[in-house]
Scaffold this active site. Structure first.
Site, short mmCIF file in Angstrom:
data_model
loop_
_atom_site.label_atom_id
_atom_site.label_comp_id
_atom_site.label_asym_id
_atom_site.label_seq_id
_atom_site.Cartn_x
_atom_site.Cartn_y
_atom_site.Cartn_z
N SER A 25 -60.00 42.74 -40.36
CA SER A 25 -61.17 42.13 -39.73
C SER A 25 -62.42 42.56 -40.47
O SER A 25 -62.34 42.94 -41.65
CB SER A 25 -61.22 42.57 -38.25
OG SER A 25 -62.20 41.84 -37.55
N ASN A 26 -63.58 42.52 -39.84
CA ASN A 26 -64.83 42.95 -40.47
C ASN A 26 -65.75 43.55 -39.41
O ASN A 26 -65.38 43.62 -38.24
CB ASN A 26 -65.48 41.77 -41.20
CG ASN A 26 -65.72 40.60 -40.26
OD1 ASN A 26 -66.51 40.70 -39.33
ND2 ASN A 26 -64.98 39.51 -40.46
#
Ligand code: C5P
Length: 219
Positions: A25-26
Site C-alpha cells: 500500500s502507501n
C-alpha cells in the site's frame, strides 16, 4: 440558483494483498479527500466518496462506499461514474499489485521474490459523458510540473492537482502541501505551500467555474 453538482470522488490508499495477512500500500491518509468532500458539501453539492481504508473521518452528509483493492475501487466508481457531473480521483491507487495472492500465510525465509503487475489505471478507463469534469491528483518526487503535464494529457483530465513528495513525510496527512494546479487549457498555477483545506477550496472554485461556465465570486 445554481444546480448542485453530483460529485463522485475517490480517497485514500488501496491495499493489494500478498497473502491473508499482508498487503502492499502507501502512506495516503485520506485527509485530502475528506477536505474536498467537506468543501463540496459546504457549497451545497452532492458527494459520494469511494474510499480505501482510511482513519480520517468523512463528513456525515457524504455517501461513502468502502473498498480495499484497486479493482474494487474501479468497480465501485464504474457503477456510479455516468451519473456524476464531476469525478475527483483523489485516491492514491496502488500502481502495482502482487501477481499472486497466497492462500496461506507466507512463512519467514531469507529471501522472497515478489512479482508485481500494474493495477488498472482507473481514471483513464471510467465511462465519461461529454459535460463531465474529470480531476486527477499527482504526487511526484521530481520534475513535478512537467510530469503532471504529461499525466494531464495522457489521462485526458480537465484539472490536475500536483503535489511534491519531499521524502520527509509531505504531503501525507494533515500537513500543508507544495502544489501546482494544471488545467486542460495549458494553464499551470503555482499554489506554493498550501493547506489541504485551502487547496480543496481553490480546486472547487475552478471546478465550479468550469461547470457553471463563469468565475465564482467571493463568498
Ligand atoms: O499514480 P499516478 O500518478 O498515475 O496518479 C495520477 C492520477 O491517476 C490520480 O488521480 C490517481 O488517483 C489516478 N490513478 C488511477 N488508477 C491507478 C493509478 C492512478 O486512477 N491505477
Amino acid at each position: 440558483m445554481r444546480r448542485p453538482l453530483r460529485i463522485l470522488m475517490s480517497a485514500g490508499p488501496t491495499r493489494e494483498p500478498l497473502d491473508p495477512v499482508r498487503f502492499i500500500s502507501n502512506y495516503s491518509s485520506g485527509y485530502m479527500g475528506a477536505q474536498l468532500a467537506a468543501e463540496a458539501l459546504a457549497r451545497g453539492h452532492r458527494v459520494t466518496v469511494v474510499c480505501g481504508p482510511i482513519g480520517e473521518p468523512l463528513p456525515a452528509a457524504a455517501r461513502v462506499v468502502r473498498v480495499e483493492q484497486a479493482e474494487e475501487m474501479e468497480r465501485a466508481l464504474r457503477q456510479r461514474a455516468k451519473r456524476a457531473d464531476v469525478v475527483l480521483m483523489a485516491a492514491a491507487v496502488s500502481d502495482f499489485r502482487p501477481t499472486r495472492r497466497a492462500t496461506v500465510k507466507l512463512q519467514r525465509r531469507n529471501r522472497l521474490r515478489l512479482e508485481l503487475k500494474a493495477t488498472p489505471d482507473i481514471i483513464s478507463r471510467l465511462p465519461r459523458h461529454p459535460r463531465q469534469i474529470v480531476v486527477g491528483f499527482a504526487l511526484e518526487t521530481d520534475r513535478v510540473a512537467a510530469r503532471a503535464k504529461q499525466k494531464l494529457q495522457a489521462k485526458r483530465l480537465d484539472l490536475l492537482l500536483a503535489q511534491h513528495a519531499n521524502g520527509g513525510g509531505a504531503p501525507f496527512g494533515r500537513r500543508p502541501v507544495h502544489a501546482w494546479l494544471l488545467s486542460r487549457d495549458g494553464t499551470v498555477t503555482r499554489l506554493g505551500s498550501i493547506s489541504k483545506s485551502r487547496a480543496a477550496s481553490v480546486l472547487l472554485d475552478k471546478i465550479e467555474a468550469l461547470c457553471y461556465g463563469q468565475r465564482r465570486t467571493a463568498r
